[in-house]
Each structure stands twice: as structure tokens, then as C-alpha cells.
Design a protein around this motif. Structure first.
Motif, PDB file in Angstrom:
ATOM      1  N   SER A 396       0.837  -1.210   0.000  1.00 46.77           N
ATOM      2  CA  SER A 396       0.000   0.000   0.000  1.00 46.77           C
ATOM      3  C   SER A 396       0.869   1.256   0.000  1.00 46.77           C
ATOM      4  O   SER A 396       0.578   2.229  -0.711  1.00 46.77           O
ATOM      5  CB  SER A 396      -0.921   0.001   1.225  1.00 46.77           C
ATOM      6  OG  SER A 396      -1.807  -1.096   1.177  1.00 46.77           O
ATOM      7  N   ASP A 397       1.942   1.199   0.794  1.00 46.45           N
ATOM      8  CA  ASP A 397       2.858   2.346   0.820  1.00 46.45           C
ATOM      9  C   ASP A 397       3.491   2.569  -0.534  1.00 46.45           C
ATOM     10  O   ASP A 397       3.627   3.710  -1.015  1.00 46.45           O
ATOM     11  CB  ASP A 397       3.940   2.128   1.870  1.00 46.45           C
ATOM     12  CG  ASP A 397       3.408   2.225   3.282  1.00 46.45           C
ATOM     13  OD1 ASP A 397       4.112   1.784   4.200  1.00 46.45           O
ATOM     14  OD2 ASP A 397       2.298   2.781   3.462  1.00 46.45           O
ATOM     15  N   LEU A 398       3.902   1.485  -1.164  1.00 46.91           N
ATOM     16  CA  LEU A 398       4.528   1.610  -2.480  1.00 46.91           C
ATOM     17  C   LEU A 398       3.562   2.174  -3.508  1.00 46.91           C
ATOM     18  O   LEU A 398       3.915   3.032  -4.326  1.00 46.91           O
ATOM     19  CB  LEU A 398       5.057   0.245  -2.940  1.00 46.91           C
ATOM     20  CG  LEU A 398       6.277  -0.279  -2.167  1.00 46.91           C
ATOM     21  CD1 LEU A 398       6.559  -1.731  -2.552  1.00 46.91           C
ATOM     22  CD2 LEU A 398       7.495   0.578  -2.437  1.00 46.91           C
ATOM     23  N   LEU A 399       2.329   1.693  -3.469  1.00 49.94           N
ATOM     24  CA  LEU A 399       1.325   2.203  -4.406  1.00 49.94           C
ATOM     25  C   LEU A 399       1.019   3.681  -4.136  1.00 49.94           C
ATOM     26  O   LEU A 399       0.825   4.477  -5.064  1.00 49.94           O
ATOM     27  CB  LEU A 399       0.045   1.366  -4.302  1.00 49.94           C
ATOM     28  CG  LEU A 399       0.129  -0.034  -4.906  1.00 49.94           C
ATOM     29  CD1 LEU A 399      -1.136  -0.813  -4.589  1.00 49.94           C
ATOM     30  CD2 LEU A 399       0.321   0.057  -6.411  1.00 49.94           C
ATOM     31  N   TYR A 400       1.001   4.044  -2.845  1.00 55.86           N
ATOM     32  CA  TYR A 400       0.721   5.444  -2.505  1.00 55.86           C
ATOM     33  C   TYR A 400       1.833   6.366  -3.000  1.00 55.86           C
ATOM     34  O   TYR A 400       1.591   7.436  -3.557  1.00 55.86           O
ATOM     35  CB  TYR A 400       0.560   5.563  -0.991  1.00 55.86           C
ATOM     36  CG  TYR A 400       0.159   6.941  -0.541  1.00 55.86           C
ATOM     37  CD1 TYR A 400       1.043   7.755   0.149  1.00 55.86           C
ATOM     38  CD2 TYR A 400      -1.105   7.449  -0.820  1.00 55.86           C
ATOM     39  CE1 TYR A 400       0.691   9.024   0.556  1.00 55.86           C
ATOM     40  CE2 TYR A 400      -1.464   8.719  -0.423  1.00 55.86           C
ATOM     41  CZ  TYR A 400      -0.570   9.497   0.267  1.00 55.86           C
ATOM     42  OH  TYR A 400      -0.930  10.753   0.648  1.00 55.86           O
TER      43      TYR A 400
END
Length: 566
Positions: A396-400
Motif C-alpha cells: 500500500s505504501d509503495l502504491l501510494y
């Protein structure tokens, strides 16, 4: 039209003389005139009071007797030649006697009526060139008669006119001599000044070897001496400046970084070879790009041109027009930017590839938890779910971050009471701090409201405070503060932990970068928290500042604009 110092001195000298003449002549003539008038007044009053008034006080005198007294007095008095008219009236203003004798009908004047009222009258009649006197003739307290005289002052006026003419001639002679002396005085001042001016103009044209002659020890001589010293010093300073200029030009021309300087009129005043290599024919476009952006000053920005990625540092200076010029330092970070873009792309690709299998693992693990089986198996499946959640957060962090890099507007802007938000996060994190016996102090200003995404700012604050809780030793102290000025809101997170090494400070906001890699992984850190916080703050139009010293502690400062829309 400019005037020379000679003409100005002569004019000032002449004006001073004229003013002195005017003032002195005014007082002399006025005082002389008053003196003569006062002298006549004393003489007439003495003559009247010593003889006529005493005689006329006898109320038994007949009109014929009074006329005889008047005629006799005028013949015997030494001031009779000055008196043009003398009149004696009774208490009703009727004519009793006169000199010269009057055969026409008589009407008492205002002066006679005033004297009959008991008052003495002395008046100057400049139109008729006379002085008018009127005396009451009393018997006890009763006014029995009035005595009226008109005295000629023509001699006085003629004398005053003669004095005026004498003064005028004296002033003209004095004026001529004064102007001549003023002219000579001006010459003595202007001649050495003219000579010094010619020598100074030669110096201004570049001839610093001009010989300045000093012929006196007065102020002008001291000025000439100062010019001589100045010429020597200026020559010395110019030589030093030429040397420094050549040295600076060689340094700038051989720098690997580009240097571009423009003045307040946006004219290029310097560009070195590296800047020409980077910008080539795009200098004008580059200047147009930064011309209206005041945020460039004293900041660092990235600029891309013809395959080059340049980090632009700027600074302001005062140019020859007394305006603000700008110096641009162009640092080549093309390779670094290329590697950074490759890493960002890799993160986005890996995130999309791993999200589906991780979600599948999590789904099966949750299903197995519902199966009635051995306790050990349940504990094992619980660990799998925990790791899956951890990997999901990472994805999720990477996508954000990928969405932030793409420029997508992911913020939900609303009015946020930042004071309330900071206190809320502090209370939420206080539980974690107590587990390590840490003291979490929160101090904020009341009712600070800005436009922002509340959830994202909460994410930033949780990340910063959580990092402090994780890395600060047991029993440590964490201070969270909120301050506001006219333009910015500043949120500080300060701890007394181990601090960050100075070499690592510039890179702590890089993705996957860890100061202590082994400890960060053991504590569950992914190396993305500060990167996400930094990107969120930047999207809000702010910035995160960090100060740290090993063994002392670290301070993170989140600076957000108050009135700037997101």
C-alpha cells in the motif's frame, strides 16, 4: 543654468549687504523721525503749559482780551514760526480767538471736542505735514476753554529726506566696495578649487598618476591632500580587483557546475562554459521559466533540458542598477535522476505484481483460522496473517508513493483544526510511549485551522512520533509542539534519542533508506515512512526540516502554509 561658486558667493555677499543696509536705514530713519516729532511735542507742550494755559485759566477774560493774549504770545514765542494755526474756543466749542484771525464760520474739529471732554490730543497729520495739538483749559475740574494748535513739520520731513539721500549714497559706495572685496574673496576660494576639479576629472577618466599640487595648509589644501591619498589607494585597490577578477573568472570557467548570473533587468552578465553546455540555445527559455517564480530565490529546484537533469540553486544579489539580480548554480544530477526514476518504476511494478498473491494468501489464512484445529496450527496461521498484513502495508505504501510520483491529486482538502489533530495523535501514541516508560509532552496553540487533508496529516504525525517512540531509548522524552505565524504553521517532534549521523541526514527521506538497516528491519520498518511523510507534506505545499546530533537527539519540523491552497 548652473552658477559658479564665485557668482554664488558674490550674490550671497551682496544680498547680505543689502539686507544689512535695509535694516539699518529703516531703524536710523525711523528713529530720527521719531526724535524730531518728540522734540517738537516737548517744545509745544512746554510753551503752552508755561504761559498760555495758565493765562487762559482765568474765566473772567473777555474775548478781546483772549485775542490780545494769543497775538502777543505768537509774537513773543520763539516757536511761533512753527505754528500755522492757533484757536481758542469756549466750553461749547465757539470761537474766542485765533491765529491767524478767522473771519469765516467756525465749526469745532474732533480734536477740539475731545479736549473739551477733558483729554489732551497729540496727532500727526502727514497728509498736511503738520502735528495737531489740543489742550483742555480747566478751572479746577471744569473745562472752561479749549486750545488748538497746528504745527508745521515740513522742516522735519525735509531733514529726514536729506538723511535718506546721504544714507543712499553711503550705501551705494559701501555696496560697490563690498562687492569688489567679495569678488576678490571668491577668487581666492574658486581658483584652487578649479585646479583641483581639473585634476579630479583627470582621475575620473582613468589617469590615476595625475600629480596633485598642494599649495596651502587650509581646508582646500587638506582636500587636495585627501585626493592625493585617495588616488594612491584607488590605484592599489583597482590592481587588486583586477587580480581577483581574473582569478574568479578562471575558477568559474573551469567549474563543472554551471553558473549563470542575470541582473534586475533580466540581462545576462555572466555565464560559464558548463552553463553554456547544459543550456546551449535554451538560455532565454530557462530565464522565462524562472522569471516570474519568486520561490526560486534561495531554494533548490530541478530543471530538465535537452536530456540534462539539473539541480538549480539560486541566490540574490544587488546589481549596478541597485536592483535585485539572481545567480543560478546548475548542478548536473542527470545520472542520479535516472537511477531514481528506475527505482521508482521498479517499486510500482513490484507492487502491482505482489498485491494479488499476497491478498490470496491472506484470504486462505483467514479461512483456516475458522477451522477447529490444534492450537499450534492456529498460532502458526496467525503469524502468517500478521506477515501478510505487514506485506500488504508495504504494498500500500509503495502504491501510494507511486500515485504521488505520478502527480495524481489524492488529497481530500477540508478545514482542519490542526491543534485538535496534534493533540489527538499525541493521545493515540501515548499508549505506545508508556510501554517504554517514555515521556510524551504535547504543547500547542489553540484553534489553529488550515486547509489540508486531515487523514494524510494524521499519517505524517503518526509516522514521525512513532519513529521517535521506536528509536528513543526507554525512559526517554519526546516533545510535540505547534506554532503559528502569519504565513506558516510549524509542527515539531523533538526527542532525546541517539540522533542521526550527519552523513545520513541528506538521505533519510529517500525510499528504502535506513540509517540502521538491521535494527530497522527488526523493528518492522520498511524505509518508506519518512518518504511518504515528505511527499504528503510537499503536496500540501510545505516541507519537512530535520536537525539532529548524535547522542543528543533529533528534531523534525513540519512547515505548512496557512493561506496557500493545496
Amino acid at each position: 543654468m548652473t552658477r559658479s561658486i564665485e557668482s554664488r558667493l558674490i550674490i550671497v555677499f551682496g544680498l547680505l549687504i543689502l539686507i544689512l543696509m535695509f535694516i539699518s536705514s529703516f531703524f536710523v530713519i525711523d528713529r530720527t523721525r521719531n526724535y524730531f516729532y518728540e522734540d517738537i511735542q516737548k517744545k509745544i507742550e512746554f510753551m503752552v503749559s508755561s504761559s498760555l494755559l495758565r493765562i487762559l485759566e482765568d474765566k473772567n477774560l473777555t474775548q478781546e482780551k483772549i485775542q490780545d493774549i494769543v497775538d502777543k504770545s505768537m509774537k513773543q514765542s520763539q516757536y511761533g514760526f512753527m505754528i500755522q494755526k492757533l484757536i481758542v474756543t469756549d466750553s461749547r466749542g465757539r470761537l474766542l480767538a485765533s491765529f491767524p484771525r478767522m473771519d469765516i464760520s467756525f465749526f469745532p474739529s474732533d480734536e477740539i471736542l475731545t479736549s473739551l471732554a477733558g483729554y489732551k490730543v497729540v496727532k500727526q497729520d502727514l497728509e498736511n505735514q503738520t502735528m495737531v495739538f489740543a489742550f483742555p483749559v480747566k478751572s479746577g475740574r471744569i473745562v472752561e476753554r479749549a486750545l488748538y494748535l497746528e504745527v508745521s513739520v515740513q522742516n522735519i520731513l525735509a531733514t529726514v529726506t536729506d538723511i535718506k539721500n546721504i544714507l543712499l549714497m553711503a550705501y551705494i559706495v559701501a555696496m560697490i566696495f563690498s562687492l569688489f572685496i567679495g569678488f576678490l574673496f571668491a577668487k581666492t576660494l574658486s581658483n584652487p578649487l578649479r585646479k583641483l576639479t581639473r585634476q579630479a576629472l583627470e582621475m575620473a577618466e582613468g589617469n590615476l598618476d595625475v600629480k596633485i599640487e598642494i599649495s596651502s595648509q587650509d581646508e582646500i589644501g587638506k582636500l587636495a591632500s585627501a585626493f592625493k591619498v585617495m588616488a594612491t589607494n584607488v590605484k592599489k585597490y583597482i590592481s587588486e580587483l583586477e587580480f581577483e577578477k581574473q582569478k574568479l573568472e578562471r575558477i568559474l570557467q573551469n567549474m563543472s557546475d554551471g553558473v549563470l548570473a542575470v541582473n534586475s533587468k533580466n540581462e545576462i552578465i555572466h555565464i560559464n562554459e558548463s552553463a553554456k553546455k547544459f543550456l546551449k540555445d535554451n538560455v532565454e527559455r530557462f530565464l522565462e521559466h524562472v522569471q516570474g517564480d519568486k520561490d526560486w530565490i534561495d531554494t533548490q529546484r530541478i530543471y530538465e533540458v535537452d536530456g540534462w537533469t539539473l539541480e538549480i540553486s539560486t541566490a540574490a544579489f544587488i546589481d549596478s542598477y541597485q536592483g535585485t539580480g539572481t545567480i543560478f548554480i546548475l548542478h548536473d544530477i542527470t545520472q542520479q535522476a535516472k537511477l531514481d526514476r528506475m527505482r521508482k518504476q521498479f517499486v510500482a511494478d513490484v507492487s502491482h505484481e505482489l498485491r494479488t498473491p499476497i491478498t490470496t494468501i491472506k484470504t486462505y489464512s483467514e479461512t483456516l483460522l475458522d477451522v477447529d484445529d490444534e492450537t499450534v496450527k492456529r498460532e502458526f496461521l496467525g503469524v502468517i496473517i500478521k506477515e501478510c498484513d505487514r506485506m500488504t502495508r508495504l504494498i500500500s505504501d509503495l502504491l501510494y508513493l507511486s500515485r504521488l510520483d505520478s502527480g495524481e491529486n489524492i488529497l481530500k482538502v477540508e478545514e482542519v483544526n490542526i491543534s485538535e489533530l496534534v493533540r489527538f495523535v499525541c493521545e493515540k501514541m501515548r499508549i505506545h510511549a508508556k510501554k517504554k516508560n517514555q515521556k510524551l509532552i504535547c504543547s500547542t496553540e489553540e484553534n489553529v485551522v488550515i486547509e489540508a487533508d486531515r487523514d494524510r496529516l494524521e499519517q505524517v504525525l503518526i509516522n514521525l512520533i512513532n519513529n521517535a517512540v521506536v528509536y528513543v531509548q526507554e525512559g526517554g522524552q519526546i516533545e510535540v509542539g505547534l506554532e503559528k505565524d502569519e504565513e506558516h504553521v510549524r509542527i515539531t517532534v523533538k526527542d532525546n534519542g541517539p540522533g542521526i549521523p550527519e552523513d545520513d541526514l541528506p538521505r533519510i527521506f529517500e525510499r528504502f533508506y535506513r540509517v540502521d538497516k538491521a535494527r530497522s528491519r527488526s523493528l518492522g520498518g520498511s524505509g518508506l515512512g519518512l518518504s511518504i511523510a515528505d511527499e504528503i507534506v510537499k503536496v500540501h505545499g510545505g516541507k519537512i526540516l530535520v536537525e539532529s546530533k548524535e547522542g543528543v537527539g533529533t528534531t523534525f519540523t513540519v512547515v505548512l502554509p496557512v493561506n496557500r491552497g493545496v
